[in-house]
Design a protein around this motif. Structure first.
Motif, short mmCIF file in Angstrom:
data_model
loop_
_atom_site.label_atom_id
_atom_site.label_comp_id
_atom_site.label_asym_id
_atom_site.label_seq_id
_atom_site.Cartn_x
_atom_site.Cartn_y
_atom_site.Cartn_z
N PRO A 887 0.82 -1.21 0.00
CA PRO A 887 0.00 0.00 0.00
C PRO A 887 0.85 1.25 0.00
CG PRO A 887 -0.81 -1.58 1.62
CD PRO A 887 0.52 -2.10 1.14
N VAL A 888 0.39 2.24 -0.75
CA VAL A 888 1.07 3.53 -0.84
C VAL A 888 0.26 4.55 -0.05
CG1 VAL A 888 1.86 5.35 -2.39
CG2 VAL A 888 2.03 2.95 -3.08
N ALA A 889 0.93 5.26 0.86
CA ALA A 889 0.24 6.25 1.68
C ALA A 889 -0.02 7.52 0.88
CB ALA A 889 1.06 6.57 2.93
N GLY A 890 -1.19 8.11 1.12
CA GLY A 890 -1.54 9.37 0.50
C GLY A 890 -1.82 10.43 1.54
N ARG A 891 -2.04 11.64 1.13
CA ARG A 891 -2.28 12.74 2.04
C ARG A 891 -3.69 12.69 2.59
NH1 ARG A 891 0.36 14.68 -2.40
NH2 ARG A 891 -1.64 15.28 -3.33
N GLY A 892 -3.86 13.25 3.80
CA GLY A 892 -5.19 13.38 4.38
C GLY A 892 -5.95 14.52 3.75
N LEU A 893 -7.14 14.75 4.25
CA LEU A 893 -8.03 15.75 3.66
C LEU A 893 -7.55 17.16 3.97
CD1 LEU A 893 -10.74 16.44 2.25
CD2 LEU A 893 -11.79 16.40 4.53
N SER A 894 -7.52 18.00 2.93
CA SER A 894 -7.25 19.43 3.07
C SER A 894 -8.15 20.17 2.10
CB SER A 894 -5.78 19.77 2.78
OG SER A 894 -4.93 19.14 3.71
N VAL A 895 -8.94 21.09 2.62
CA VAL A 895 -9.86 21.88 1.80
C VAL A 895 -9.72 23.34 2.21
CG1 VAL A 895 -12.24 22.30 1.12
CG2 VAL A 895 -11.49 19.97 1.59
N VAL A 896 -9.48 24.22 1.24
CA VAL A 896 -9.39 25.66 1.48
C VAL A 896 -10.19 26.37 0.40
CG1 VAL A 896 -7.88 27.67 1.63
CG2 VAL A 896 -7.11 25.49 2.55
N THR A 897 -11.04 27.31 0.81
CA THR A 897 -11.77 28.15 -0.13
C THR A 897 -11.55 29.61 0.26
OG1 THR A 897 -13.82 28.17 1.16
CG2 THR A 897 -13.54 26.40 -0.45
N ALA A 898 -11.52 30.50 -0.73
CA ALA A 898 -11.35 31.93 -0.47
C ALA A 898 -11.98 32.70 -1.62
CB ALA A 898 -9.87 32.29 -0.34
N GLY A 899 -12.48 33.90 -1.30
CA GLY A 899 -13.11 34.69 -2.34
C GLY A 899 -13.26 36.14 -1.95
N LEU A 900 -13.41 36.98 -2.96
CA LEU A 900 -13.65 38.41 -2.81
C LEU A 900 -14.93 38.76 -3.54
CD1 LEU A 900 -12.84 41.41 -2.19
CD2 LEU A 900 -11.57 41.35 -4.35
N ASP A 901 -15.84 39.44 -2.86
CA ASP A 901 -17.13 39.81 -3.44
C ASP A 901 -17.30 41.32 -3.36
OD1 ASP A 901 -19.82 38.97 -4.49
OD2 ASP A 901 -20.45 40.05 -2.70
N ILE A 902 -17.51 41.96 -4.51
CA ILE A 902 -17.70 43.40 -4.59
C ILE A 902 -19.03 43.67 -5.27
CG2 ILE A 902 -16.78 45.56 -5.50
CD1 ILE A 902 -14.02 44.30 -5.52
#
Length: 1018
Positions: A887-902
């Motif tokens: 088995p090959v190990a993978g990365r755990g969960l990472s979620v990032v969201t960002a936004g600018l609203d004008i």
């Protein structure tokens, strides 16, 4: 009234006197002219005197009022020549001594044109005369106007002839409306009661008696205005313009020749203009049960009309009709609110034009003023690579059958669509709402029904996504190498020829109407759904497939009183490609927030019993569906959510309880608690009965602190002081279960069907030959979130120990006017994480997990920056195999969201942002940008794009440009979807008549993907 002697004539305002007024001729010289009929059956004299006639009015023909023709009023009001005092006639009152009109020159006469038309066919009226609805009628001649007048003593009738301009104003006797009429020339007949003087002298005469009979014939720039004064603005006003017109103040009959009638209707952008050779407004005379004369509803009739909302002489769009009839009526009480009187329109032989181009013809349609749309409501023309050339039409069923829409029916639509690559489709949508489905028994209700389908044999074009069983392009080598995370589904055979869906949703309140706005609730929700195959919804209703509610068949009953609730659910599953629990039935009882021992404790609990049948999706535990190119087959041994591999049936009962002991220690609040549950199943994964005892104890603590900084002020960021508020919360819980979680099938719904559908195919494509890694088990994700066992899932409970920490912060400032500033949030930052003391058992060896943040910066009322994130620190193991077979190990969960609203309303808005998603060896970084902008008063731009930087893939682009004309909105648009190899061009032409009426097509949004409004929510 005091009048001057005969030799001292007095001018009326600026009227020109005529001292040479001749004595009227004897009666034997009078040659009466036959009356001429004006529109609506009303007769007026021919005011073009024949050659040799007298200028003093002695040759005026007898006037026959509408009462003698078709109304049943008292005998005709005749206006003969003025009798001669020497012939024994009655001497007229002093008004007859007023000066007559001076001629404009030798041989010149006013030109009054009275065409001959047929009278209006109306119901017969009673012999009694209805009362005059106006309190007074004011006559206001313009500057330089001239007047001549006559009186008939036999009928007590005054005749006034104005030249040079006149304004007539009549307020309603009840103060609820007014009538205003202006013209260049007018003839006015007034019949007061016997021995009554109807006038007040001066420049402006005024007929003050409510019993006066007053009629007007006017010519030259006639403008007739009528305002009911019930609402602010022009919403209940009507305006008519004509070359010639007639109005009866008693019967409120109005007739316009070569006229234009303007009518304001609710929801319209401009008044509706009805142009016709003859436009008539009238009211039928009726009688009450006590034989009292009254006037009926107002009616408007016009023949050979043009109806439009355009204010131009040559309108950009119009409805041409052979005839049009409008009737004002009081509708029955609206189920939600009483809208008051409304207009009903009946139009015959109708043709709709865009400019000079005819669009469609319809023989007759009947509608109300708040439902002004033709039988053909929408025509959409589109072309793309998926459906080909499309002609999508929406028809109003009530218009097709010629019936008035019932007050409880919001809409009934018929769809007839042509798709060149698919075939002909037919469907219908029906929405309803109202009060008291059964009077006196049930309360409010609303719902809708939607059906749409077609016969086709083409393949579906779905694009990247979950692999399909019959997909011939599955590339296992690419999947294993992670070069192609999803197969490219551009040629997926349809599962059957007849495809479609049926959906019914209805919400019914069972509370009586007198319950009012209480917090109690008693309602029934019914849903019924059918989908022909697993790909239909994703192909034709993509938006509903991605984010809509589950298409379910169920009946849900909820009774709530105070802090007690009793619920019942019966649900079936008719879609074998979903894993779904059939509840036959499910009953639950809840109590929340009781305060035993005088408020020292807080109690909450739930008890329930359910008989469930889990239908597991057909692709689970099936070794014959997914052949791999290199040999072997992809295999998913059990469903990742339900933990089942086939049909499963069990009877479940449970009782769950929680006690809290809140303690306040100044700024510190502590609440120790204990939780417990006893549950039993008649069947579990090993095939026999099983019971479980689960218990937990812990404590919650919170402390709030704040500090003010009044000296912080900044004009750029609009800061007027700052206040920092922070709340620190900690929750320790230790739970123990007598049975492990893997022993149970999960009956409760943990996710929507679409997400579970995608999750199964994600595992099949990503791990086709090995078991899915445990880190991706959705049951363990729910378990670590520590959801309340009272209102959360019953099945997903196990032994676990956690410490949840959170810090909620906000900066507040004051904005608004100096005299009344308001407190607003300027910035928010919420942090949360979970510590696992037994990390090896509970969090895959990592002490911290479920780490999240949520940040919001409200720079101004119209500008904001937002960002959120979720991080897991463990590695994904036991999934993909490496070249050495390990088995090959993978990365755990990472979620990032960002936004600018004008937002700069009404000029436009702009938004830009992105999201980063990383789990195992899958990674995506999606960027989006959208703009809505007014380029000029005539042009409006909308555009959006999405791009995946990690995989270097364009996800989609939309562009639309709208030309805002005085009569129409013209939009051209292009949508690019490279994932499905699809390019869509659209053209929309929409009249600026009503927001509900559009002709054309959407530039980027398909009607097939729209969500029906007013849908009940679960």
């Amino acid at each position: 009234m005091n009048f001057p002697p005969l030799d001292e004539p007095t001018p009326i305002g600026d009227a020109v006197s005529d001292p040479g007024l001749e004595s009227p001729p004897p009666p034997d010289r009078v040659v009466p002219q036959p009356p001429r009929v004006i529109p609506g059956g009303d007769d007026l004299p021919d005011l073009n005197p024949p050659e040799g006639s007298k200028e003093d009015g002695s040759d005026l023909p007898p006037r026959v009022p509408p009462g003698d023709l078709d109304r049943g009023f008292p005998p005709a009001l005749l206006v003969p020549s003025n009798p001669s005092p020497g012939s024994g006639g009655v001497i007229p009152p002093p008004l007859d001594l007023l000066p007559s009109v001076e001629e404009n020159g030798p041989g010149r006469r006013p030109e009054f044109l009275i065409p001959e038309v047929d009278p209006i066919p109306n119901a017969p009226l009673p012999i009694l005369q209805p009362p005059n609805p106006f309190d007074s009628v004011r006559l206001r001649p313009r500057f330089g106007a001239r007047l001549r007048n006559y009186f008939d003593a036999g009928t007590n009738t005054y005749t006034l002839i104005y030249e040079g301009g006149i304004e007539i104003v009549a307020p309603n006797s009840e103060g609820t409306g007014t009538v205003d009429l202006t013209a260049d020339r007018a003839v006015i007949w007034i019949q007061p009661p016997a021995n009554n003087d109807p006038f007040r002298g001066g420049r402006s005469f005024e007929a003050i008696s409510k019993t006066n009979r007053i009629e007007v014939y006017a010519e030259g720039n006639v403008i007739f205005r009528e305002d009911e004064l019930k609402i602010d603005g022009p919403g209940d006003s009507r305006t008519a313009r004509a070359k010639a017109a007639y109005y009866d103040f008693q019967t409120e009959r109005f007739v316009a020749l070569n006229g234009e009638y303007q009518l304001f209707l609710p929801g319209f952008l401009s008044p509706i203009r009805v142009l016709g050779d003859v436009v008539q407004q009238y009211r039928d005379a009726l009688t009450t049960p006590g034989q009292e004369p009254v006037l009926g509803p107002k009616r408007i009739r016009a023949d050979s009309t043009t109806t439009t909302g355009s204010q131009f002489a040559t309108p950009g769009y119009r409805f041409d009709s052979g005839s049009i009839h409008l009737t004002l009526y009081d509708p029955p009480a609206n189920p939600i609110e009483n809208p008051g009187p409304a207009w009903t329109v009946d139009a015959r032989n109708n043709a709709f034009f865009l400019g000079p181009v005819p669009i469609f013809y319809w023989p007759r349609f009947v509608f109300e003023d708040d439902d002004f749309d033709p039988p053909l409501r929408n025509v959409n023309f589109r072309t793309n690579n998926i459906f080909g050339i499309q002609v999508l039409t929406d028809w109003s069923v009530f218009k097709l059958i010629g019936q008035r829409r019932p007050p409880t029916i919001l809409d009934w639509n018929l769809d007839v669509d042509y798709l060149s690559r698919r075939g002909v489709a037919v469907g219908s949508e029906l929405t309803w709402y109202g009060r008291e489905l059964v009077p006196g028994l049930f309360g409010n209700y609303f719902g809708y029904f939607d059906i749409w389908g077609l016969r086709e044999s083409a393949s579906d074009i779905l694009g990247p996504g979950p692999a399909i069983i019959t997909n011939p392009r599955l590339n296992a080598d690419a999947l294993l190498a992670r070069r192609q995370p999803w197969p490219n589904r551009l040629d997926v055979p349809a599962f059957q020829d007849f495809r479609g869906r049926v959906l019914l949703r209805h919400m019914q309140s069972l509370l009586p109407r007198e319950a009012g706005e209480s917090l109690d609730d008693f309602r029934l929700q019914i849903e019924a759904a059918y989908i022909s195959d697993r790909n239909f919804l994703e192909q034709y209703y993509k938006r509903i497939f991605d984010s809509g509610m589950d298409q379910a068949t169920l009946a849900y009953l909820n009774y709530q009183r105070g802090n007690m609730a009793l619920t019942g659910l019966v649900e079936g599953n008719f879609q074998d490609w979903y894993t779904e629990t059939q509840w036959l039935p499910k009953l639950d009882y809840y109590r929340l927030g009781d305060s035993p021992l005088g408020g020292l404790l807080t109690y909450s609990g739930s008890t329930g019993v359910a008989y469930a049948n889990i239908h597991t999706a057909s692709e689970v535990n099936n070794r014959f569906l997914f052949p791999l190119p290199g040999g072997g087959r992809a295999f998913l041994p059990f469903d990742p959510v339900s933990n089942t591999n086939g049909a499963f049936t069990a009877l479940r009962g449970h009782t769950t309880h929680q006690l809290d002991a809140p303690i306040n220690l100044g700024v510190l609040r502590i609440s120790p608690y204990a939780q417990g549950q006893l549950a039993g199943w008649t069947n579990h994964l090993r095939g026999d009965e099983i019971g479980r005892a689960w218990g937990a104890y812990g404590a919650r603590a919170s402390v709030t602190a704040w500090r003010a900084y009044p000296e912080v002020r900044d004009e750029l960021f609009n800061l007027n002081g700052l206040a920092h508020k922070a709340t620190l919360t900690a929750n320790y819980r230790r739970a123990h279960s007598s049975q492990p979680l893997d022993s149970f099938a999960v009956m409760d719904d943990l996710d929507d069907n679409t997400y579970e559908f995608v999750r199964r195919y994600f595992l099949l494509n990503s791990y086709p030959t090995v078991l899915p890694p445990r880190e991706l088990d959705p049951r363990l994700l729910v378990l670590r979130r520590q959801i309340s066992p009272i209102t959360g899932t019953t099945d997903v409970l196990d032994s676990i120990e956690t410490v949840q920490l959170s810090l909620d912060q906000r900066l507040q400032t004051k904005r608004g006017p100096l005299e009344a500033p308001r407190i607003v949030d300027y910035m928010q930052l919420n942090l949360a994480t979970t510590f696992f003391p037994n990390a090896q058992r509970d969090n895959f060896g990592e002490s911290l997990g479920q780490t999240m943040y949520d940040y919001r910066w409200m720079i101004g009322d119209r500008t904001s920056v937002v960002s959120s994130g979720w991080f897991e620190f463990y590695d994904v193991t036991g999934g993909r195999l490496g070249p050495d077979g390990q088995p090959v190990a993978g990365r755990g969960l990472s979620v990032v969201t960002a936004g600018l609203d004008i937002r700069r309303d009404p000029k436009g808005s702009f938004a830009i942002g992105g999201s980063f998603f990383d789990i195992d060896t899958f990674q995506t970084s999606a960027f989006y940008a959208t703009i809505f902008y007014w380029l000029s008063p005539k042009y409006y731009l909308t555009a959006s794009t999405n791009y995946d930087f990690s995989n270097q893939i364009l996800l989609g682009t939309n562009f639309a440009l709208t030309r805002i004309g005085a009569d129409t909105l013209v939009t051209v648009g292009l949508a690019v979807d490279p994932q499905r190899d699809n390019y869509t061009f659209g053209l929309e032409v929409a009249p600026r008549l009503s927001p509900h009426l559009q002709l054309g097509s959407g530039s980027s949004i398909s009607r097939l993907e729209s969500v029906i409004p007013y849908a009940p929510t679960q």
